[in-house]
Design an enzyme around this catalytic site. Structure first.
Site, mmCIF file in Angstrom:
data_model
loop_
_atom_site.group_PDB
_atom_site.id
_atom_site.type_symbol
_atom_site.label_atom_id
_atom_site.label_comp_id
_atom_site.label_asym_id
_atom_site.label_seq_id
_atom_site.Cartn_x
_atom_site.Cartn_y
_atom_site.Cartn_z
ATOM 1 N N GLN A 99 0.852 -1.182 0.000
ATOM 2 C CA GLN A 99 0.000 0.000 0.000
ATOM 3 C C GLN A 99 0.890 1.234 0.000
ATOM 4 O O GLN A 99 1.893 1.251 0.727
ATOM 5 C CB GLN A 99 -0.908 0.016 1.239
ATOM 6 C CG GLN A 99 -2.073 0.971 1.083
ATOM 7 C CD GLN A 99 -3.012 0.988 2.301
ATOM 8 O OE1 GLN A 99 -2.660 0.525 3.382
ATOM 9 N NE2 GLN A 99 -4.190 1.515 2.124
ATOM 10 N N TYR A 124 -8.469 9.580 8.219
ATOM 11 C CA TYR A 124 -8.781 8.808 9.428
ATOM 12 C C TYR A 124 -9.745 9.604 10.325
ATOM 13 O O TYR A 124 -10.809 9.120 10.694
ATOM 14 C CB TYR A 124 -7.505 8.549 10.247
ATOM 15 C CG TYR A 124 -6.506 7.613 9.622
ATOM 16 C CD1 TYR A 124 -5.683 8.033 8.581
ATOM 17 C CD2 TYR A 124 -6.347 6.312 10.089
ATOM 18 C CE1 TYR A 124 -4.734 7.185 8.021
ATOM 19 C CE2 TYR A 124 -5.400 5.451 9.531
ATOM 20 C CZ TYR A 124 -4.599 5.889 8.497
ATOM 21 O OH TYR A 124 -3.665 5.052 7.946
ATOM 22 N N GLU A 150 -6.382 -2.773 12.664
ATOM 23 C CA GLU A 150 -6.118 -3.643 11.504
ATOM 24 C C GLU A 150 -7.204 -4.706 11.373
ATOM 25 O O GLU A 150 -7.587 -5.077 10.266
ATOM 26 C CB GLU A 150 -4.723 -4.274 11.608
ATOM 27 C CG GLU A 150 -3.565 -3.274 11.774
ATOM 28 C CD GLU A 150 -3.606 -2.057 10.866
ATOM 29 O OE1 GLU A 150 -4.180 -2.162 9.770
ATOM 30 O OE2 GLU A 150 -3.099 -0.991 11.256
HETATM 31 N N1 BES Z 1 -3.468 0.754 5.962
HETATM 32 C C1 BES Z 1 -2.856 1.532 6.977
HETATM 33 C C2 BES Z 1 -1.390 1.766 6.719
HETATM 34 C C3 BES Z 1 -1.108 2.445 5.396
HETATM 35 C C4 BES Z 1 -1.874 3.492 4.939
HETATM 36 C C5 BES Z 1 -0.042 2.011 4.647
HETATM 37 C C6 BES Z 1 -1.581 4.088 3.724
HETATM 38 C C7 BES Z 1 0.232 2.605 3.429
HETATM 39 C C8 BES Z 1 -0.535 3.653 2.965
HETATM 40 C C9 BES Z 1 -3.039 0.895 8.355
HETATM 41 O O1 BES Z 1 -4.276 0.301 8.531
HETATM 42 C C10 BES Z 1 -2.964 1.993 9.375
HETATM 43 O O2 BES Z 1 -3.779 2.868 9.322
HETATM 44 N N2 BES Z 1 -2.003 1.924 10.281
HETATM 45 C C11 BES Z 1 -1.873 2.873 11.359
HETATM 46 C C12 BES Z 1 -2.416 2.237 12.624
HETATM 47 C C13 BES Z 1 -3.158 3.137 13.537
HETATM 48 C C14 BES Z 1 -4.179 4.019 12.890
HETATM 49 C C15 BES Z 1 -3.761 2.372 14.688
HETATM 50 C C16 BES Z 1 -0.389 3.204 11.531
HETATM 51 O O3 BES Z 1 0.432 2.605 10.837
HETATM 52 O O4 BES Z 1 -0.059 4.060 12.314
HETATM 53 ZN ZN ZN Z 2 -5.862 1.704 8.579
#
Ligand code: BES
Ligand code: ZN
Length: 615
Positions: free
Chosen positions: A130, A394, A307
């Site tokens: 991603q 988010y 997740e």
């Molecule tokens: N899908 C995302 C990580 C991501 C977003 C990777 C866009 C590449 C491009 C993952 O679900 C996420 O949001 N991770 C957060 C966790 C948190 C919100 C609890 C992080 O990595 O901080």
């Molecule tokens: Zn996410």
């Protein structure tokens, strides 16, 4: 003829891929993968098909049914964001066999040398696809509009093992003389001494950004009926992770009650080495996690809840393109907080909402000259999604859904959510499809909530809201009092954990007197916190307040973790603003030069872009 996604060369007049069959031969000494892929299209096609690639060299393209070579060319022009389109001339083809090789700098892959691993004996490699990095592993229509099933055979040294975002179906010696190699390398290499083949299938259609693997010395512990936790074997992380994630099954059950059946059979977790660039990545069946979430106090459960929530919102219902990314992350943030509320209580959920609120407010400042990225529905034409990654999808997304919940009441909203997920599962949708569904199922909602302002407007709408909770209010007001020189007393912080401190530190003024920073640290030892959220929030304050005695801790931190959530603010604090001292910029450059090779390529790119903007 029109592009269907600003981040892909895929054309609207082309049939989409429905299945990919991969053979991957891992060359650890050269940090490359020699591969072949058979792409199956939804319908036979004649004409010039275009696929996304980046950092790949293409050896041949064949029509596997007639076994004839197909003319192909890699564009000589490389788009800095989208990469290098691969043009293939096909005539009445529904399957295409491509052999190709990745390069040392394929952006999805981080190759760790044995000294960079825990046991220091064998190498390790893992993916992060991603948003648009799958194309650096295999040619594909790298847009979440497409959903594909896949199978994959991976060939690597027998001492290693593999986990994937799919189901393992076999581990065996390579088979001689039956085309097992899929032509990615010759049979002698494929069946060479000391090699093993592991085979995986993904039977549910997923967007390409959810393709994932890790290969290395990997061990596991069982933590629930459908959950194992995996990590580098021999590391103490495995036991700590097993403890930290013991409550996972309870969270899956809460998720099922709220959002419907869990559709992916297994929910396993892989804890990666500290260079993993994210907190977590929702790869189906096998979530990838940073080791920094293991703090020994079950707070890592929040990242797992997030997740896990993607199993419904994001992985089942996916944004068609990154312009609609909020549909993935906004819904997931909402769902995550509902799970957290159910298992950890309303106060913890309110703290998370409060931390998110502050994050959203801060993003408004970051994007004040580029308000496009304060919208939910964005236009990302010509924009690298890694550069504009932010809290907006988010937290503004969360706020929008929470606003709707407040309008119609929780029972009605819960019913709506279940219906939404059931209606669109295994589809990729856009903002207008969501809004149409909302209006059809909640008649009159557009009269109560300004849906256009929420989705297309900039900034934070006036009917967004901070959480209502006495702990939240108390912490925010304590942070305000710091300006007048009052530090919280021992009694006031006695029950604080990481999240309380994080909320407190983030609500302090951006910079204070250096003496106040040291006084706070003398009393509460925040610079030594094992919790990186706390430590990094403190170090940001220390940098902004010009407290040079903490620069050795800043340096150590930047060299021991590669999670971008920590790299971004620390490097930014060091170089941002016209008043920054020259020494700080030189310091940032030196630390990056020394830490660089330990970072994942995506993190390298992001830090480079921060430094180049300010130096
Ligand atoms: N899908 C995302 C990580 C991501 C977003 C990777 C866009 C590449 C491009 C993952 O679900 C996420 O949001 N991770 C957060 C966790 C948190 C919100 C609890 C992080 O990595 O901080
Ligand atoms: Zn996410």
């Amino acid at each position: 003829m029109a592009p269907i996604d600003p981040h892909s060369f895929t054309d609207s007049s082309h049939p989409l891929t429905t299945h990919i069959s991969l053979n991957l031969y891992f060359n650890f000494p050269s940090s490359t993968i020699s591969s072949s892929a058979i792409l199956t299209l939804s319908a036979p096609f004649s004409g010039e098909l275009v696929l996304d690639t980046r950092s790949l060299s293409i050896t041949s393209v064949i029509d596997p049914l007639t076994n004839t070579h197909l003319p192909f060319s890699l564009s000589p022009v490389i788009d800095p964001i989208k990469g290098q389109p691969l043009h293939i001339s096909v005539s009445n083809c529904a399957k295409i066999l491509i052999t190709f090789c990745s390069s040392r700098d394929s952006s999805a892959l981080q190759w760790l040398t044995p000294p960079q691993t825990f046991n220091k004996k064998f190498p390790f490699v893992y993916t992060q696809c991603q948003s648009i990095h799958a194309r650096s592993i295999f040619p594909c229509q790298d847009t979440p509009t497409t959903r594909v099933r896949y199978n994959a055979k991976l060939n690597f040294p027998y001492q290693l093992s593999c986990v994937m975002s799919g189901k393992q179906v076999d581990r065996r010696s390579p088979l001689m003389g039956c085309g097992d190699s899929g032509f990615c390398v010759d049979e002698d290499l494929w069946c060479g001494e000391g090699r093993v083949v592991e085979e995986f299938v993904m039977e549910q259609p997923i967007p390409t950004y959810l393709f994932a693997f890790a290969v290395g010395e990997i061990g596991w512990r069982e933590v629930g009926p459908r959950t194992k936790v995996y990590a580098e074997s021999g590391s103490e992380i495995l036991d700590a992770a097993a403890k930290e994630f013991a409550g996972t099954e309870d969270m899956i059950r809460v998720g099922e009650k709220l959002f419907g059946e869990y559709d992916w059979e297994r929910f396993d977790l892989l804890v990666l080495p500290p260079s993993f660039p994210y907190g977590g990545m929702e790869n189906p069946r096998m979530v990838f996690l940073t080791p920094t979430v293991i703090k020994g106090d079950a707070s890592g459960a929040q990242v797992v809840a997030h997740e896990l929530a993607h199993s419904w919102t994001g992985n089942l219902i996916t944004n068609k393109t990154n312009d609609h990314f909020w549909l993935n992350e906004g819904f997931t943030t909402y769902a995550e907080r509902r799970i957290v509320e159910a298992v950890q209580g309303e106060d913890i959920a309110a703290l998370n909402i409060g931390i998110g609120w502050k994050g959203l407010v801060d993003e408004m400042e970051r994007f004040k000259d580029n308000m496009e990225f304060t919208k939910l529905l964005t236009n990302q034409e010509g924009v690298d999604p890694d550069d504009v990654y932010s809290q907006v999808p988010y937290e503004k997304g969360f706020q929008f859904l929470w606003r709707i919940e407040r309008q119609i009441g929780r029972p009605a909203f819960d019913e709506f959510l279940k219906k939404y997920i059931a209606a669109f599962k295994f589809q990729s949708i856009d903002t207008s499809m969501f809004l149409d569904f909302l209006k059809a199922n909640v008649p009159g909602i557009e009269n109560d909530i300004d849906l256009k302002t929420w989705t297309e407007g900039t900034g934070i709408p006036s009917d967004a809201m901070e959480p209502v909770s006495s702990i939240y209010t108390k912490i925010v007001s304590l942070a305000r009092e710091f300006k007048q020189g009052r530090m919280p007393s021992e009694e006031e912080v006695v029950s604080w954990h990481g999240q309380e401190w994080e909320l407190y530190l983030e609500n302090l003024p951006k910079s204070v007197e250096a003496s106040q920073v040291t006084a706070l640290d003398c009393r509460y030892r925040l610079s030594e916190s094992k919790d990186y959220e706390v430590k990094v929030a403190f170090l940001q304050l220390a940098i902004a307040s010009r407290c040079s005695e903490y620069y050795n801790v800043v340096e150590r931190t930047l060299k021991e973790v590669g999670r971008m959530k920590y790299l971004r603010p620390l490097y930014t604090a060091l170089v941002q603003g016209t008043t920054r001292k020259e020494e700080d910029k030189i310091f940032a450059q030196r630390v990056f030069a020394e830490a660089r090779e330990c970072y994942h390529p995506i993190a390298q790119g992001v830090v480079e872009s921060i430094l180049s903007k300010h130096l």
